[in-house]
Design a protein around this motif. Structure first.
Motif, mmCIF file in Angstrom:
data_model
loop_
_atom_site.group_PDB
_atom_site.id
_atom_site.type_symbol
_atom_site.label_atom_id
_atom_site.label_comp_id
_atom_site.label_asym_id
_atom_site.label_seq_id
_atom_site.Cartn_x
_atom_site.Cartn_y
_atom_site.Cartn_z
ATOM 1 N N HIS A 322 0.851 -1.195 0.000
ATOM 2 C CA HIS A 322 0.000 0.000 0.000
ATOM 3 C C HIS A 322 0.891 1.251 0.000
ATOM 4 C CE1 HIS A 322 -2.872 3.041 1.386
ATOM 5 N NE2 HIS A 322 -3.823 2.216 0.952
ATOM 6 N N PRO A 323 0.514 2.292 -0.734
ATOM 7 C CA PRO A 323 1.343 3.508 -0.795
ATOM 8 C C PRO A 323 1.667 4.109 0.567
ATOM 9 C CG PRO A 323 -0.414 3.599 -2.437
ATOM 10 C CD PRO A 323 -0.673 2.393 -1.601
ATOM 11 N N ASP A 324 0.806 3.915 1.570
ATOM 12 C CA ASP A 324 1.026 4.505 2.887
ATOM 13 C C ASP A 324 1.798 3.588 3.829
ATOM 14 O OD1 ASP A 324 -0.401 6.723 2.068
ATOM 15 O OD2 ASP A 324 -2.320 5.949 2.813
ATOM 16 N N ALA A 325 2.127 2.364 3.377
ATOM 17 C CA ALA A 325 2.828 1.414 4.247
ATOM 18 C C ALA A 325 4.313 1.771 4.333
ATOM 19 C CB ALA A 325 2.664 -0.006 3.702
ATOM 20 N N PRO A 326 4.947 1.463 5.463
ATOM 21 C CA PRO A 326 6.391 1.700 5.577
ATOM 22 C C PRO A 326 7.167 0.731 4.693
ATOM 23 C CG PRO A 326 5.586 0.493 7.482
ATOM 24 C CD PRO A 326 4.379 0.880 6.694
ATOM 25 N N TYR A 327 8.334 1.163 4.238
ATOM 26 C CA TYR A 327 9.153 0.283 3.406
ATOM 27 C C TYR A 327 9.845 -0.750 4.295
ATOM 28 C CZ TYR A 327 12.858 -1.475 0.423
ATOM 29 O OH TYR A 327 13.705 -2.296 -0.273
ATOM 30 N N VAL A 328 9.772 -2.019 3.898
ATOM 31 C CA VAL A 328 10.410 -3.099 4.648
ATOM 32 C C VAL A 328 11.336 -3.859 3.719
ATOM 33 C CG1 VAL A 328 10.031 -5.240 5.946
ATOM 34 C CG2 VAL A 328 8.442 -3.331 6.212
ATOM 35 N N GLU A 329 12.582 -4.005 4.115
ATOM 36 C CA GLU A 329 13.558 -4.789 3.334
ATOM 37 C C GLU A 329 13.281 -6.275 3.508
ATOM 38 O OE1 GLU A 329 16.406 -4.694 1.516
ATOM 39 O OE2 GLU A 329 16.532 -2.534 1.181
ATOM 40 N N PRO A 330 13.360 -7.074 2.430
ATOM 41 C CA PRO A 330 13.263 -8.531 2.593
ATOM 42 C C PRO A 330 14.369 -9.036 3.510
ATOM 43 C CG PRO A 330 13.115 -7.914 0.282
ATOM 44 C CD PRO A 330 13.524 -6.687 1.033
ATOM 45 N N PRO A 331 14.135 -10.101 4.270
ATOM 46 C CA PRO A 331 15.164 -10.648 5.152
ATOM 47 C C PRO A 331 16.437 -10.997 4.396
ATOM 48 C CG PRO A 331 13.039 -11.669 5.576
ATOM 49 C CD PRO A 331 12.874 -10.852 4.336
ATOM 50 N N GLU A 332 17.547 -10.964 5.101
ATOM 51 C CA GLU A 332 18.848 -11.248 4.491
ATOM 52 C C GLU A 332 18.895 -12.657 3.900
ATOM 53 O OE1 GLU A 332 22.387 -10.098 3.045
ATOM 54 O OE2 GLU A 332 21.000 -8.827 4.186
ATOM 55 N N ALA A 333 18.167 -13.605 4.520
ATOM 56 C CA ALA A 333 18.172 -14.990 4.026
ATOM 57 C C ALA A 333 17.595 -15.081 2.619
ATOM 58 C CB ALA A 333 17.383 -15.888 4.969
ATOM 59 N N VAL A 334 16.653 -14.203 2.265
ATOM 60 C CA VAL A 334 16.084 -14.190 0.919
ATOM 61 C C VAL A 334 17.183 -13.859 -0.082
ATOM 62 C CG1 VAL A 334 14.469 -13.030 -0.632
ATOM 63 C CG2 VAL A 334 13.766 -13.591 1.687
ATOM 64 N N LYS A 335 17.986 -12.851 0.235
ATOM 65 C CA LYS A 335 19.063 -12.436 -0.671
ATOM 66 C C LYS A 335 20.127 -13.528 -0.799
ATOM 67 C CE LYS A 335 18.335 -7.649 0.755
ATOM 68 N NZ LYS A 335 18.906 -6.490 1.468
ATOM 69 N N LYS A 336 20.423 -14.204 0.310
ATOM 70 C CA LYS A 336 21.420 -15.278 0.271
ATOM 71 C C LYS A 336 20.968 -16.418 -0.632
ATOM 72 C CE LYS A 336 23.609 -14.728 4.809
ATOM 73 N NZ LYS A 336 23.808 -15.361 6.138
ATOM 74 N N ASN A 337 19.687 -16.750 -0.547
ATOM 75 C CA ASN A 337 19.183 -17.896 -1.308
ATOM 76 C C ASN A 337 19.029 -17.610 -2.791
ATOM 77 O OD1 ASN A 337 19.125 -19.781 0.676
ATOM 78 N ND2 ASN A 337 16.954 -19.626 1.129
ATOM 79 N N GLN A 338 19.006 -16.348 -3.189
ATOM 80 C CA GLN A 338 18.832 -16.029 -4.598
ATOM 81 C C GLN A 338 19.995 -16.554 -5.447
ATOM 82 O OE1 GLN A 338 18.080 -11.835 -4.260
ATOM 83 N NE2 GLN A 338 15.869 -12.115 -4.067
ATOM 84 N N GLU A 339 21.191 -16.516 -4.907
ATOM 85 C CA GLU A 339 22.341 -17.072 -5.638
ATOM 86 C C GLU A 339 22.209 -18.583 -5.784
ATOM 87 O OE1 GLU A 339 27.194 -17.423 -5.196
ATOM 88 O OE2 GLU A 339 26.124 -15.869 -4.072
ATOM 89 N N LYS A 340 21.650 -19.228 -4.762
ATOM 90 C CA LYS A 340 21.461 -20.683 -4.820
ATOM 91 C C LYS A 340 20.411 -21.055 -5.869
ATOM 92 C CE LYS A 340 22.571 -20.949 0.091
ATOM 93 N NZ LYS A 340 22.008 -21.161 1.429
#
Length: 351
Positions: A322-340
């Motif tokens: 939603h446009p009024d929602a705060p920005y939340v970064e995906p957890p670090e584990a998501v970024k780690k698994n993308q290479e896998k």
């Protein structure tokens, strides 16, 4: 892209001793010609119920499809078809591969007869023609010595070979839609990779569209064109395989990606989604994932989020968009698994 199957407002409940279980609660998706759509989610999220409803295989004794449900295929609404009309569609236009080949094959019948059965029913072939086609299919799915093995029984084959035979039965009439319900779960990793390669190769040869049900995101990275993520009887995110893996938006999708282990994963690093799936006897108010979502806001417990558009092909049902929602970064584990996942795609789904 041309749509071959459209599911609209699908709602299914089961009458149990404890009460009414609202198993599917307004599912919508499209299957396009020639594509593989993977449906992923935890056990109990509604994946198998959704696809069995397409085949009209749910038990009539305790299941109920709500009147607003539509399953549009080949100019027909499958929810309105009689049992006799569905018999002409099952096995011919829409086929299904189940998880356990030993429960799909008749142990008392030679496999040649089992492959020939849909050909005799739907293609009006003679017994000799059906047997010849069965031999072709055995060769196509990679069964050695098909002339000998066509006269053998299911128990005389290995698990991987039995699954190949089930695939041959499902593909006998060149169906327009093939539903694969966790077809590689019971197989070891090496055989799993062979079956996945076989399905991709056969899809190109007969130009079929596939709905692939799985809980294994490594398999999804290898076989899927698009992914639908299910939770609590609803689809909470849908997009291309790259969008789901490299730009996921729903916290549940983040949890699924984060919780995938690999050979390099340290035991102390293993991520689990806290809590349990919702009780669909009494579906929660608001977002069904809110109680397990560490990013949940007050509105998540009050109102069910709509599908927010991320791109032309990517949608997610989370108030974080939603446009009024705060920005939340995906957890670090998501970024780690993308290479896998990059490695899984290059290695045929071995994650």
């Amino acid at each position: 892209m041309e749509s071959i199957l459209t599911v609209k407002d699908l709602a299914i409940s089961f009458n149990t001793y404890a009460g009414e279980v609202k198993a599917i609660r307004g599912v919508n998706f499209e299957l396009y010609k020639g594509e593989t759509l993977a449906i992923v989610g935890e056990s109990g999220s509604g994946k198998s119920v959704t696809t069995k409803s397409i085949m009209r295989l749910l038990p009539k004794s305790n299941s109920e499809m709500k009147p607003e449900s539509q399953i549009l295929f080949d100019g027909k609404d499958l929810t309105k078809q009689t049992d006799k009309q569905m018999e002409k569609i099952r096995g011919k236009d829409i086929s299904m591969i189940f998880q356990d080949p030993m429960t799909s094959l008749n142990p008392t019948m030679k496999i040649g007869k089992q492959i020939a059965e849909p050909l005799l029913k739907h293609q009006n072939l003679s017994k000799a023609q059906a047997k010849a086609r069965a031999l072709e299919l055995l060769k196509l799915v990679g069964i050695p010595n098909p002339e000998v093995r066509i006269n053998q029984y299911p128990h005389q084959f290995s698990g991987g070979q039995r699954q190949r035979i089930v695939i041959a039965v499902a593909l006998a009439c060149n169906p327009k839609v093939l539903i694969a319900d966790e077809p590689t779960t019971a197989l070891d990793v090496t055989i799993q990779a062979q079956i996945l390669d076989l399905m991709k190769d056969l899809q190109k040869k007969i130009d079929t569209s596939i709905i692939f049900i799985t809980h294994d995101l490594g398999v999804v990275a290898s076989v899927a064109d698009r992914v639908a993520v299910m939770y609590g009887g609803r689809i909470v995110e849908v997009g291309t395989v790259d969008e789901i893996f490299y730009n996921p938006k729903h916290p549940y999708t983040w949890g699924l990606i984060s919780s995938m282990p690999s050979l390099e994963t340290d035991v102390d690093e293993l991520f689990v989604i806290p809590g349990s799936p919702p009780d669909l006897l009494n579906p929660p108010k608001g977002d069904a994932f809110a109680a397990r979502n560490r990013f949940a806001m007050a509105i998540d417990f009050e109102e069910e989020p709509p599908m927010f558009k991320v791109s032309e092909t990517h949608y997610a049902a989370t108030w974080l968009l939603h446009p009024d929602a705060p920005y939340v970064e995906p957890p670090e584990a998501v970024k780690k698994n993308q290479e896998k996942f990059n490695n899984a795609q290059s290695k045929g789904g071995v994650y």
